[in-house]
Design a protein around this motif. Structure first.
Motif, PDB file in Angstrom:
ATOM      1  N   SER A  77      19.495 -83.416  17.448  1.00  0.00           N
ATOM      2  CA  SER A  77      19.335 -81.965  17.593  1.00  0.00           C
ATOM      3  C   SER A  77      18.860 -81.342  16.298  1.00  0.00           C
ATOM      4  CB  SER A  77      20.667 -81.341  17.995  1.00  0.00           C
ATOM      5  OG  SER A  77      21.572 -81.363  16.899  1.00  0.00           O
ATOM      6  N   HIS A  78      18.279 -80.155  16.414  1.00  0.00           N
ATOM      7  CA  HIS A  78      18.015 -79.365  15.215  1.00  0.00           C
ATOM      8  C   HIS A  78      19.373 -78.859  14.699  1.00  0.00           C
ATOM      9  CE1 HIS A  78      18.618 -76.230  18.177  1.00  0.00           C
ATOM     10  NE2 HIS A  78      18.767 -75.361  17.182  1.00  0.00           N
ATOM     11  N   GLY A  79      19.373 -78.345  13.497  1.00  0.00           N
ATOM     12  CA  GLY A  79      20.611 -77.762  12.960  1.00  0.00           C
ATOM     13  C   GLY A  79      21.650 -78.809  12.607  1.00  0.00           C
ATOM     14  N   THR A  80      22.652 -78.967  13.447  1.00  0.00           N
ATOM     15  CA  THR A  80      23.801 -79.830  13.141  1.00  0.00           C
ATOM     16  C   THR A  80      23.474 -81.313  13.192  1.00  0.00           C
ATOM     17  OG1 THR A  80      24.493 -79.721  15.436  1.00  0.00           O
ATOM     18  CG2 THR A  80      25.457 -78.109  13.912  1.00  0.00           C
ATOM     19  N   GLY A  81      22.354 -81.704  13.782  1.00  0.00           N
ATOM     20  CA  GLY A  81      21.985 -83.113  13.820  1.00  0.00           C
ATOM     21  C   GLY A  81      22.841 -83.951  14.752  1.00  0.00           C
ATOM     22  N   VAL A  82      23.269 -83.380  15.849  1.00  0.00           N
ATOM     23  CA  VAL A  82      23.974 -84.163  16.867  1.00  0.00           C
ATOM     24  C   VAL A  82      23.021 -85.230  17.404  1.00  0.00           C
ATOM     25  CG1 VAL A  82      25.055 -84.049  19.140  1.00  0.00           C
ATOM     26  CG2 VAL A  82      25.460 -82.229  17.472  1.00  0.00           C
ATOM     27  N   THR A  83      23.560 -86.416  17.651  1.00  0.00           N
ATOM     28  CA  THR A  83      22.718 -87.516  18.111  1.00  0.00           C
ATOM     29  C   THR A  83      23.185 -88.042  19.471  1.00  0.00           C
ATOM     30  OG1 THR A  83      24.061 -89.149  16.918  1.00  0.00           O
ATOM     31  CG2 THR A  83      22.158 -88.229  15.765  1.00  0.00           C
ATOM     32  N   ARG A  84      22.245 -88.655  20.172  1.00  0.00           N
ATOM     33  CA  ARG A  84      22.512 -89.286  21.461  1.00  0.00           C
ATOM     34  C   ARG A  84      21.735 -90.592  21.538  1.00  0.00           C
ATOM     35  NH1 ARG A  84      25.841 -85.879  21.532  1.00  0.00           N
ATOM     36  NH2 ARG A  84      26.129 -84.146  23.012  1.00  0.00           N
ATOM     37  N   TYR A  85      22.306 -91.555  22.264  1.00  0.00           N
ATOM     38  CA  TYR A  85      21.658 -92.851  22.455  1.00  0.00           C
ATOM     39  C   TYR A  85      21.884 -93.325  23.880  1.00  0.00           C
ATOM     40  CZ  TYR A  85      21.968 -92.925  17.343  1.00  0.00           C
ATOM     41  OH  TYR A  85      21.877 -92.606  16.010  1.00  0.00           O
ATOM     42  N   ILE A  86      20.936 -94.088  24.392  1.00  0.00           N
ATOM     43  CA  ILE A  86      21.216 -94.766  25.646  1.00  0.00           C
ATOM     44  C   ILE A  86      22.105 -95.970  25.344  1.00  0.00           C
ATOM     45  CG2 ILE A  86      19.164 -93.977  26.849  1.00  0.00           C
ATOM     46  CD1 ILE A  86      17.879 -96.707  26.241  1.00  0.00           C
ATOM     47  N   ASP A  87      22.837 -96.413  26.368  1.00  0.00           N
ATOM     48  CA  ASP A  87      23.839 -97.452  26.157  1.00  0.00           C
ATOM     49  C   ASP A  87      23.250 -98.730  25.572  1.00  0.00           C
ATOM     50  OD1 ASP A  87      25.936 -96.702  29.071  1.00  0.00           O
ATOM     51  OD2 ASP A  87      25.843 -95.817  27.064  1.00  0.00           O
ATOM     52  N   SER A  88      22.041 -99.091  25.979  1.00  0.00           N
ATOM     53  CA  SER A  88      21.469-100.381  25.571  1.00  0.00           C
ATOM     54  C   SER A  88      21.145-100.447  24.076  1.00  0.00           C
ATOM     55  CB  SER A  88      20.218-100.687  26.384  1.00  0.00           C
ATOM     56  OG  SER A  88      19.227 -99.705  26.167  1.00  0.00           O
ATOM     57  N   VAL A  89      21.114 -99.309  23.390  1.00  0.00           N
ATOM     58  CA  VAL A  89      20.784 -99.329  21.955  1.00  0.00           C
ATOM     59  C   VAL A  89      21.942 -98.861  21.085  1.00  0.00           C
ATOM     60  CG1 VAL A  89      18.361 -98.920  22.527  1.00  0.00           C
ATOM     61  CG2 VAL A  89      19.787 -97.010  21.737  1.00  0.00           C
ATOM     62  N   LYS A  90      23.018 -98.435  21.701  1.00  0.00           N
ATOM     63  CA  LYS A  90      24.168 -97.981  20.909  1.00  0.00           C
ATOM     64  C   LYS A  90      24.675 -99.094  20.011  1.00  0.00           C
ATOM     65  CE  LYS A  90      25.972 -94.353  23.936  1.00  0.00           C
ATOM     66  NZ  LYS A  90      27.048 -93.970  24.880  1.00  0.00           N
ATOM     67  N   GLY A  91      24.926 -98.759  18.753  1.00  0.00           N
ATOM     68  CA  GLY A  91      25.378 -99.749  17.783  1.00  0.00           C
ATOM     69  C   GLY A  91      24.254-100.527  17.138  1.00  0.00           C
ATOM     70  N   ARG A  92      23.035-100.404  17.668  1.00  0.00           N
ATOM     71  CA  ARG A  92      21.886-101.132  17.092  1.00  0.00           C
ATOM     72  C   ARG A  92      20.855-100.175  16.499  1.00  0.00           C
ATOM     73  NH1 ARG A  92      18.538-104.082  20.157  1.00  0.00           N
ATOM     74  NH2 ARG A  92      18.812-102.830  22.050  1.00  0.00           N
ATOM     75  N   PHE A  93      20.661 -99.034  17.128  1.00  0.00           N
ATOM     76  CA  PHE A  93      19.656 -98.062  16.668  1.00  0.00           C
ATOM     77  C   PHE A  93      20.356 -96.858  16.055  1.00  0.00           C
ATOM     78  CE2 PHE A  93      16.006 -99.112  19.896  1.00  0.00           C
ATOM     79  CZ  PHE A  93      16.088-100.445  19.529  1.00  0.00           C
ATOM     80  N   THR A  94      19.722 -96.281  15.047  1.00  0.00           N
ATOM     81  CA  THR A  94      20.240 -95.066  14.423  1.00  0.00           C
ATOM     82  C   THR A  94      19.104 -94.081  14.238  1.00  0.00           C
ATOM     83  OG1 THR A  94      21.914 -96.340  13.213  1.00  0.00           O
ATOM     84  CG2 THR A  94      21.462 -94.100  12.454  1.00  0.00           C
ATOM     85  N   ILE A  95      19.289 -92.877  14.748  1.00  0.00           N
ATOM     86  CA  ILE A  95      18.309 -91.815  14.555  1.00  0.00           C
ATOM     87  C   ILE A  95      18.781 -90.907  13.431  1.00  0.00           C
ATOM     88  CG2 ILE A  95      19.350 -90.271  16.273  1.00  0.00           C
ATOM     89  CD1 ILE A  95      16.487 -89.444  17.093  1.00  0.00           C
ATOM     90  N   SER A  96      17.842 -90.469  12.610  1.00  0.00           N
ATOM     91  CA  SER A  96      18.194 -89.576  11.505  1.00  0.00           C
ATOM     92  C   SER A  96      16.988 -88.701  11.185  1.00  0.00           C
ATOM     93  CB  SER A  96      18.616 -90.377  10.273  1.00  0.00           C
ATOM     94  OG  SER A  96      17.546 -91.190   9.811  1.00  0.00           O
ATOM     95  N   ARG A  97      17.240 -87.676  10.385  1.00  0.00           N
ATOM     96  CA  ARG A  97      16.125 -86.807  10.021  1.00  0.00           C
ATOM     97  C   ARG A  97      16.217 -86.442   8.545  1.00  0.00           C
ATOM     98  NH1 ARG A  97      16.426 -82.524  14.370  1.00  0.00           N
ATOM     99  NH2 ARG A  97      14.515 -81.808  13.387  1.00  0.00           N
ATOM    100  N   ASP A  98      15.064 -86.284   7.926  1.00  0.00           N
ATOM    101  CA  ASP A  98      14.968 -85.837   6.547  1.00  0.00           C
ATOM    102  C   ASP A  98      14.060 -84.615   6.558  1.00  0.00           C
ATOM    103  OD1 ASP A  98      14.437 -85.362   3.864  1.00  0.00           O
ATOM    104  OD2 ASP A  98      14.306 -87.480   3.352  1.00  0.00           O
ATOM    105  N   ASN A  99      14.674 -83.457   6.565  1.00  0.00           N
ATOM    106  CA  ASN A  99      13.892 -82.225   6.687  1.00  0.00           C
ATOM    107  C   ASN A  99      12.993 -82.006   5.472  1.00  0.00           C
ATOM    108  OD1 ASN A  99      14.984 -81.612   9.216  1.00  0.00           O
ATOM    109  ND2 ASN A  99      16.699 -80.488   8.316  1.00  0.00           N
ATOM    110  N   SER A 100      13.389 -82.523   4.307  1.00  0.00           N
ATOM    111  CA  SER A 100      12.555 -82.356   3.117  1.00  0.00           C
ATOM    112  C   SER A 100      11.236 -83.115   3.244  1.00  0.00           C
ATOM    113  CB  SER A 100      13.308 -82.813   1.872  1.00  0.00           C
ATOM    114  OG  SER A 100      13.496 -84.215   1.884  1.00  0.00           O
ATOM    115  N   LYS A 101      11.233 -84.149   4.082  1.00  0.00           N
ATOM    116  CA  LYS A 101      10.014 -84.939   4.309  1.00  0.00           C
ATOM    117  C   LYS A 101       9.394 -84.644   5.679  1.00  0.00           C
ATOM    118  CE  LYS A 101      11.439 -88.742   1.328  1.00  0.00           C
ATOM    119  NZ  LYS A 101      11.721 -90.199   1.222  1.00  0.00           N
ATOM    120  N   ASN A 102      10.023 -83.690   6.402  1.00  0.00           N
ATOM    121  CA  ASN A 102       9.537 -83.334   7.743  1.00  0.00           C
ATOM    122  C   ASN A 102       9.391 -84.576   8.614  1.00  0.00           C
ATOM    123  OD1 ASN A 102       9.149 -80.934   9.152  1.00  0.00           O
ATOM    124  ND2 ASN A 102       6.920 -81.150   9.138  1.00  0.00           N
TER     125      ASN A 102
END
Length: 126
Positions: free
Chosen positions: A52-77
């Protein structure tokens, strides 16, 4: 007008890792919810992860949970998808997508997003 460009895909052996990047231009990604989608040949585009924008809440489908990580760096857009312990079934073209309207629809739905990148290919094979 927001434009998105993905990079970081490639060929990797099972168990390996890749980090995908989604770089925005024309607007600041910090105001957008961002989704990562995968699409294998002959298959529909599938939501994989979301931040999400703002607080950076994340969601994953079950098949990738624990393996994939989403993140954002707003300074690098930029939004990232760190992919670990990759499996052959992860093979697909990966797209990032953005929406400025968090009420447009469920994060898993492609139609919830207004802006799309061109995709980057991930192939997991020995």
């Amino acid at each position: 007008q927001l434009q998105l460009v993905e990079s970081g895909g490639g060929l990797v052996q099972p168990g390996g890792s890749l980090t995908l990047s989604c770089v925005g231009s024309g607007a600041s990604l910090e105001y957008y919810d961002i989704g990562w989608f995968s699409q294998a040949p002959g298959e529909e585009r599938e939501g994989v992860s979301w931040i999400s924008h703002g607080t950076g809440v994340t969601r994953y489908i079950d098949s990738v949970k624990g393996r994939f990580t989403i993140s954002r760096d707003n300074s690098k857009n930029t939004v990232y998808l760190q992919m670990n312990s990759l499996k052959p079934e992860d093979t697909a073209k990966y797209y990032c997508a953005a929406t400025a309207d968090p009420h447009r629809g469920a994060w898993l739905w492609p139609e919830s997003y207004e802006f799309w990148g061109q995709g980057t290919q991930v192939t997991v094979s020995s």
